[in-house]
Design a protein around this motif. Structure first.
Motif, PDB file in Angstrom:
ATOM      1  N   ALA A  14       0.838  -1.200   0.000  1.00 15.87           N
ATOM      2  CA  ALA A  14       0.000   0.000   0.000  1.00 15.87           C
ATOM      3  C   ALA A  14       0.870   1.246   0.000  1.00 15.87           C
ATOM      4  CB  ALA A  14      -0.911  -0.006   1.216  1.00 15.87           C
ATOM      5  N   GLN A  15       1.925   1.182   0.786  1.00 15.08           N
ATOM      6  CA  GLN A  15       2.827   2.323   0.890  1.00 15.08           C
ATOM      7  C   GLN A  15       3.513   2.571  -0.449  1.00 15.08           C
ATOM      8  OE1 GLN A  15       5.812   1.858   3.927  1.00 15.08           O
ATOM      9  NE2 GLN A  15       5.340   3.887   4.672  1.00 15.08           N
ATOM     10  N   GLU A  19       3.409   5.840  -2.592  1.00 12.34           N
ATOM     11  CA  GLU A  19       4.639   6.543  -2.970  1.00 12.34           C
ATOM     12  C   GLU A  19       4.676   6.769  -4.477  1.00 12.34           C
ATOM     13  OE1 GLU A  19       6.310   6.878   0.849  1.00 12.34           O
ATOM     14  OE2 GLU A  19       6.747   7.873  -1.027  1.00 12.34           O
ATOM     15  N   ALA A  20       4.257   5.774  -5.219  1.00 13.79           N
ATOM     16  CA  ALA A  20       4.277   5.863  -6.679  1.00 13.79           C
ATOM     17  C   ALA A  20       3.374   6.999  -7.137  1.00 13.79           C
ATOM     18  CB  ALA A  20       3.841   4.543  -7.289  1.00 13.79           C
ATOM     19  N   ARG A  21       2.230   7.121  -6.453  1.00 15.41           N
ATOM     20  CA  ARG A  21       1.288   8.174  -6.837  1.00 15.41           C
ATOM     21  C   ARG A  21       1.864   9.564  -6.609  1.00 15.41           C
ATOM     22  NH1 ARG A  21      -2.902   4.779  -5.135  1.00 15.41           N
ATOM     23  NH2 ARG A  21      -2.783   5.546  -3.023  1.00 15.41           N
ATOM     24  N   LYS A  22       2.609   9.722  -5.530  1.00 15.77           N
ATOM     25  CA  LYS A  22       3.115  11.064  -5.258  1.00 15.77           C
ATOM     26  C   LYS A  22       4.556  11.268  -5.719  1.00 15.77           C
ATOM     27  CE  LYS A  22       4.402  10.278  -0.433  1.00 15.77           C
ATOM     28  NZ  LYS A  22       4.188  10.588   0.940  1.00 15.77           N
ATOM     29  N   GLY A  23       5.023  10.375  -6.588  1.00 16.48           N
ATOM     30  CA  GLY A  23       6.332  10.570  -7.180  1.00 16.48           C
ATOM     31  C   GLY A  23       7.404   9.594  -6.722  1.00 16.48           C
ATOM     32  N   GLY A  24       7.129   8.895  -5.633  1.00 16.09           N
ATOM     33  CA  GLY A  24       8.033   7.845  -5.169  1.00 16.09           C
ATOM     34  C   GLY A  24       9.407   8.309  -4.752  1.00 16.09           C
ATOM     35  N   LYS A  25       9.504   9.463  -4.143  1.00 10.34           N
ATOM     36  CA  LYS A  25      10.845   9.930  -3.802  1.00 10.34           C
ATOM     37  C   LYS A  25      11.423   9.260  -2.560  1.00 10.34           C
ATOM     38  CE  LYS A  25       9.604  14.086  -1.233  1.00 10.34           C
ATOM     39  NZ  LYS A  25       9.802  15.506  -1.110  1.00 10.34           N
ATOM     40  N   ALA A  29      13.741   4.212   1.053  1.00 15.32           N
ATOM     41  CA  ALA A  29      13.476   3.976   2.463  1.00 15.32           C
ATOM     42  C   ALA A  29      12.336   2.991   2.640  1.00 15.32           C
ATOM     43  CB  ALA A  29      13.144   5.284   3.155  1.00 15.32           C
ATOM     44  N   ALA A  30      11.317   3.100   1.791  1.00 15.69           N
ATOM     45  CA  ALA A  30      10.157   2.233   1.918  1.00 15.69           C
ATOM     46  C   ALA A  30      10.495   0.794   1.576  1.00 15.69           C
ATOM     47  CB  ALA A  30       9.032   2.724   1.023  1.00 15.69           C
ATOM     48  N   ARG A  31      11.555   0.589   0.859  1.00 17.69           N
ATOM     49  CA  ARG A  31      11.942  -0.765   0.473  1.00 17.69           C
ATOM     50  C   ARG A  31      12.537  -1.524   1.653  1.00 17.69           C
ATOM     51  NH1 ARG A  31      15.293  -0.549  -4.832  1.00 17.69           N
ATOM     52  NH2 ARG A  31      16.945  -0.294  -3.331  1.00 17.69           N
ATOM     53  N   ASP A  32      13.054  -0.823   2.607  1.00 15.92           N
ATOM     54  CA  ASP A  32      13.598  -1.476   3.801  1.00 15.92           C
ATOM     55  C   ASP A  32      12.530  -2.280   4.507  1.00 15.92           C
ATOM     56  OD1 ASP A  32      16.083   0.908   4.991  1.00 15.92           O
ATOM     57  OD2 ASP A  32      16.226  -0.855   3.721  1.00 15.92           O
ATOM     58  N   ASN A  44       8.895  10.535   7.173  1.00 15.40           N
ATOM     59  CA  ASN A  44       9.763   9.652   6.414  1.00 15.40           C
ATOM     60  C   ASN A  44       9.951   8.356   7.189  1.00 15.40           C
ATOM     61  OD1 ASN A  44      11.443   9.331   4.104  1.00 15.40           O
ATOM     62  ND2 ASN A  44      13.229   9.608   5.398  1.00 15.40           N
ATOM     63  N   PRO A  45       9.640   7.208   6.570  1.00 16.57           N
ATOM     64  CA  PRO A  45       9.772   5.953   7.308  1.00 16.57           C
ATOM     65  C   PRO A  45      11.222   5.504   7.425  1.00 16.57           C
ATOM     66  CG  PRO A  45       8.979   5.518   5.085  1.00 16.57           C
ATOM     67  CD  PRO A  45       9.128   7.008   5.211  1.00 16.57           C
TER      68      PRO A  45
END
Ligand SMILES: [Zn+2]
Length: 72
Positions: A14-15, A19-25, A29-32, A44-45
């Motif tokens: 979901a995250q 992230e993809a919708r808002k540009g995925g910048k 970090a989200a991949r961790d 920021n996670p």
């Protein structure tokens, strides 16, 4: 150690789409794995409290670092 793994994966997915919708910048970090800790200032996670602490000191030196126990 598979506790909450499914939930985590769903949240991760979901995250990622969020992230993809808002540009995925912050995709890196989200991949961790196991993103339990989020910066209270910029959301920021981070994967570890230690990382958050370093992030807070670097990015928000004027903000108080929340105690580790508040993320357990
Ligand atoms: Zn931050």
């Amino acid at each position: 150690m598979a506790r909450g793994k499914q939930k985590e994966q769903a949240r991760d997915k979901a995250q990622k789409s969020a992230e993809a919708r808002k540009g995925g910048k912050s995709q890196l970090a989200a991949r961790d794995a196991g993103l339990k800790i989020m910066c209270p200032v910029c959301k920021n996670p981070t994967s570890h409290y230690k990382v958050l602490k370093e992030h807070m000191e670097a990015k928000h030196p004027k903000e108080p670092v929340p105690p580790e126990s508040s993320f357990q």
